[in-house]
Design a protein around this motif. Structure first.
Motif, PDB file in Angstrom:
ATOM      1  N   ASP A  52      23.738  64.353  52.097  1.00 45.81           N
ATOM      2  CA  ASP A  52      23.099  65.485  52.778  1.00 45.81           C
ATOM      3  C   ASP A  52      23.646  65.549  54.203  1.00 45.81           C
ATOM      4  O   ASP A  52      23.177  64.842  55.096  1.00 45.81           O
ATOM      5  N   TYR A  53      24.621  66.401  54.418  1.00 51.85           N
ATOM      6  CA  TYR A  53      25.320  66.466  55.702  1.00 51.85           C
ATOM      7  C   TYR A  53      24.368  66.649  56.885  1.00 51.85           C
ATOM      8  O   TYR A  53      24.535  66.000  57.930  1.00 51.85           O
ATOM      9  N   VAL A  87      29.913  61.546  43.700  1.00 52.92           N
ATOM     10  CA  VAL A  87      28.942  62.139  44.627  1.00 52.92           C
ATOM     11  C   VAL A  87      28.779  61.267  45.867  1.00 52.92           C
ATOM     12  O   VAL A  87      28.852  61.747  47.010  1.00 52.92           O
ATOM     13  N   LEU A  88      28.558  59.974  45.657  1.00 54.92           N
ATOM     14  CA  LEU A  88      28.263  59.094  46.792  1.00 54.92           C
ATOM     15  C   LEU A  88      29.527  58.660  47.528  1.00 54.92           C
ATOM     16  O   LEU A  88      29.592  58.720  48.758  1.00 54.92           O
ATOM     17  N   GLY A  92      30.122  61.809  49.715  1.00 50.49           N
ATOM     18  CA  GLY A  92      29.407  61.165  50.814  1.00 50.49           C
ATOM     19  C   GLY A  92      30.326  60.817  51.969  1.00 50.49           C
ATOM     20  O   GLY A  92      29.979  61.023  53.142  1.00 50.49           O
ATOM     21  N   THR A  93      31.511  60.299  51.654  1.00 49.47           N
ATOM     22  CA  THR A  93      32.484  59.981  52.707  1.00 49.47           C
ATOM     23  C   THR A  93      32.951  61.244  53.407  1.00 49.47           C
ATOM     24  O   THR A  93      33.079  61.276  54.640  1.00 49.47           O
ATOM     25  N   GLU A  94      33.207  62.298  52.638  1.00 48.72           N
ATOM     26  CA  GLU A  94      33.622  63.564  53.246  1.00 48.72           C
ATOM     27  C   GLU A  94      32.567  64.076  54.220  1.00 48.72           C
ATOM     28  O   GLU A  94      32.901  64.560  55.319  1.00 48.72           O
ATOM     29  N   ASN A  95      31.300  63.990  53.853  1.00 41.89           N
ATOM     30  CA  ASN A  95      30.230  64.431  54.750  1.00 41.89           C
ATOM     31  C   ASN A  95      30.188  63.593  56.021  1.00 41.89           C
ATOM     32  O   ASN A  95      30.034  64.124  57.134  1.00 41.89           O
ATOM     33  N   LEU A  96      30.319  62.285  55.867  1.00 43.79           N
ATOM     34  CA  LEU A  96      30.249  61.403  57.031  1.00 43.79           C
ATOM     35  C   LEU A  96      31.459  61.592  57.934  1.00 43.79           C
ATOM     36  O   LEU A  96      31.332  61.585  59.169  1.00 43.79           O
ATOM     37  N   VAL A  97      32.614  61.802  57.352  1.00 49.17           N
ATOM     38  CA  VAL A  97      33.820  62.094  58.137  1.00 49.17           C
ATOM     39  C   VAL A  97      33.644  63.389  58.916  1.00 49.17           C
ATOM     40  O   VAL A  97      33.976  63.475  60.114  1.00 49.17           O
TER      41      VAL A  97
END
Length: 303
Positions: A52-53, A87-88, A92-97
């Protein structure tokens, strides 16, 4: 330095947050359920979900470094099925990046896995490889760490070996291991890994590097199993289970909802060892590391 550790309440995360706090950094442990972990008083816990960005924007704001430890275990099929790896790990990494880029973070440290490959043989390995691609293609300076299986207090590697016996030979005095337990691992102690990740956070020579990390010895699954039972004062008779039979058993059980399936079968077909152990990049040699046997208390560090 302000360091945000995504997955800071997990097995490796609690060790890393403690190490960073001991080194004088301002540490934020990011997790979906803050308050569950045993963390030093100086570590701030915040809620954040990498899937969840919007939940990441506030906690990452003003961070100097973001460390991504969020991961699902490759040893078991995750709740929600193998698609959750993508998904995670990838999304998830793309969102955190993306959140780190928006915040102007100086460095992104990604805990990946040995063999990470966007075209790999398992969902886990493919997702980890695609996550690495997201990190490398970003605007961020980065460090990617690829450890072999990490063991230690709070980890699941030791219990995994026992669970295999409960799967293939419940209630009998023999232990049939897939392929005779010939799959090789290079297990590394969490107490050795955490300081290396902490070095990757702060030291300039690690910027934009990728490192493979393994322990001081390569052990087969059979040898690991024998050590686990020896540490409990027990002995076990290991017999070979043909891989075709293991594949059938795990496929059937996976279809019935058991948390192991074809991906776990495929993972046992390739070794989990380094091509070139990079621990020396962090000022230590393999001889300095804690062996699996020493951790279990069945060998002296001098052995």
């Amino acid at each position: 330095m302000r360091v945000v550790v995504a997955g800071g309440s997990g097995f490796i995360g609690t060790h890393l947050c403690t190490e960073l706090d001991d080194r004088g950094h301002d540490v934020v442990a990011l997790s979906r359920s803050p308050g569950d972990a045993d963390l030093p008083d100086g570590v701030v816990e915040k809620t954040g979900d990498v899937t969840d960005y919007d939940t990441l924007v506030g906690p990452v704001e003003s961070a100097d470094v973001v460390v991504n430890l969020v991961a699902l275990s490759p040893l078991f099929t995750p709740d929600g099925g193998n698609e959750m790896h993508d998904v995670l790990h990838r999304q998830g990494t793309e969102n955190l990046v993306r959140a780190a880029e928006a915040a102007g973070v100086d460095r992104f440290v990604q805990l990946s896995a040995l063999g990470a490959d966007p075209d790999g043989d398992t969902h886990y390995i493919r997702a980890k490889g695609r996550a690495e691609e997201a990190v490398r293609s970003s605007e961020l300076a980065h460090v990617i760490l690829r450890p072999s299986v990490v063991f230690g207090e709070g980890g699941e590697f030791v219990s995994f070996t026992k669970r295999l016996k409960g799967l293939f030979a419940p209630g009998v005095p023999v232990y049939p291991l897939p392929g005779g337990g010939k799959t090789r691992f290079q297990p590394i102690w969490v107490g050795d890994v955490a300081p290396m990740i902490a070095d990757a956070v702060a030291e300039d020579e690690h910027r934009n590097e990728t490192y493979e990390l393994g322990g001081p010895e390569v052990l087969t699954l059979r040898e690991i199993t024998n050590l686990v039972y020896e540490s409990e004062g027990k002995s076990v008779t290991v017999v070979g289970l043909p891989m075709a039979m293991a594949k059938l058993g795990l496929t059937v059980l996976g279809a019935l909802g058991f948390p192991m399936g074809p991906d776990q079968y495929r993972s046992l077909q390739f070794d989990n060892t380094t091509d070139d152990n990079d621990v020396d990049a962090f000022g230590v040699s393999e001889a300095d590391l804690t062996s699996f046997a020493a951790y279990l208390g069945v060998a002296d560090e001098s052995d």
